[in-house]
Design a protein around this motif. Structure first.
Motif, PDB file in Angstrom:
ATOM      1  N   CYS A  37      46.587  58.909 -55.890  1.00  0.00           N
ATOM      2  CA  CYS A  37      46.914  57.712 -56.673  1.00  0.00           C
ATOM      3  C   CYS A  37      45.625  56.935 -56.982  1.00  0.00           C
ATOM      4  O   CYS A  37      44.775  56.776 -56.121  1.00  0.00           O
ATOM      5  CB  CYS A  37      47.887  56.838 -55.902  1.00  0.00           C
ATOM      6  SG  CYS A  37      48.187  55.246 -56.659  1.00  0.00           S
ATOM      7  N   CYS A  40      46.109  53.115 -54.837  1.00  0.00           N
ATOM      8  CA  CYS A  40      46.134  53.048 -53.371  1.00  0.00           C
ATOM      9  C   CYS A  40      45.497  54.277 -52.713  1.00  0.00           C
ATOM     10  O   CYS A  40      45.186  54.241 -51.528  1.00  0.00           O
ATOM     11  CB  CYS A  40      47.557  52.848 -52.873  1.00  0.00           C
ATOM     12  SG  CYS A  40      48.650  54.218 -53.181  1.00  0.00           S
ATOM     13  N   ILE A  42      46.804  57.263 -52.118  1.00  0.00           N
ATOM     14  CA  ILE A  42      47.715  58.170 -51.396  1.00  0.00           C
ATOM     15  C   ILE A  42      47.876  59.464 -52.205  1.00  0.00           C
ATOM     16  O   ILE A  42      47.733  59.459 -53.432  1.00  0.00           O
ATOM     17  CB  ILE A  42      49.076  57.459 -51.158  1.00  0.00           C
ATOM     18  CG1 ILE A  42      49.866  58.155 -50.064  1.00  0.00           C
ATOM     19  CG2 ILE A  42      49.906  57.394 -52.426  1.00  0.00           C
ATOM     20  CD1 ILE A  42      51.097  57.378 -49.642  1.00  0.00           C
ATOM     21  N   CYS A  69      51.054  56.585 -57.930  1.00  0.00           N
ATOM     22  CA  CYS A  69      52.215  56.919 -57.101  1.00  0.00           C
ATOM     23  C   CYS A  69      53.392  56.050 -57.544  1.00  0.00           C
ATOM     24  O   CYS A  69      53.230  55.105 -58.316  1.00  0.00           O
ATOM     25  CB  CYS A  69      51.892  56.722 -55.624  1.00  0.00           C
ATOM     26  SG  CYS A  69      51.730  55.018 -55.113  1.00  0.00           S
ATOM     27  N   CYS A  72      53.065  52.184 -56.734  1.00  0.00           N
ATOM     28  CA  CYS A  72      52.103  51.460 -57.568  1.00  0.00           C
ATOM     29  C   CYS A  72      52.608  51.360 -59.005  1.00  0.00           C
ATOM     30  O   CYS A  72      52.388  50.356 -59.671  1.00  0.00           O
ATOM     31  CB  CYS A  72      50.743  52.144 -57.524  1.00  0.00           C
ATOM     32  SG  CYS A  72      49.966  52.013 -55.912  1.00  0.00           S
TER      33      CYS A  72
HETATM   34 ZN   LIG Z   1      49.554  54.162 -55.203  1.00  0.00          ZN
END
Ligand SMILES: [Zn+2]
Length: 107
Positions: A37, A40, A42, A69, A72
């Motif tokens: 992502c 963030c 991830i 993601c 988000c």
């Molecule tokens: Zn994210």
């Protein structure tokens, strides 16, 4: 000395023994890393690194699919609608999210 093309860090060195007993170095391409992502960091879900199958198997067709993601994306959509309504200003949004909110509002 290895060939110039094999001096790149993206090649993985693999030592192999030949039937005669010599040790030779084979070069393998390093595997691609999983996409993450952009906000963030991830690891993204629902994405396959293999080239087989249709485009829906390789990525998701959601808004910002393959970039952000799900959490988000939801946050960006929420901020985008608040900016359009005038509840908050663009300057109040964080730097990372601002880029995607701008893309959303421009449409
Ligand atoms: Zn994210």
């Amino acid at each position: 000395m290895p060939k110039p093309m094999h001096r790149s860090g993206s090649f993985k060195k693999v030592k192999r023994h030949t039937p005669k007993g010599r040790t030779v170095t084979h070069y393998k391409r390093a595997k691609n890393s999983m996409p993450h992502c952009a906000i963030c960091g991830i690891e993204l879900n629902g994405i396959s690194l293999s080239k087989s199958g249709g485009s829906s198997r390789r990525t998701n067709s959601r808004l910002f699919g393959g970039v952000l993601c799900a959490n988000c994306t939801a946050e960006v959509v929420k901020l985008g609608s608040r900016v359009e309504r005038g509840d908050i200003k663009l300057d109040d949004i964080g730097m990372k999210q601002k880029k995607y909110v701008l893309q959303l509002v421009a449409h």
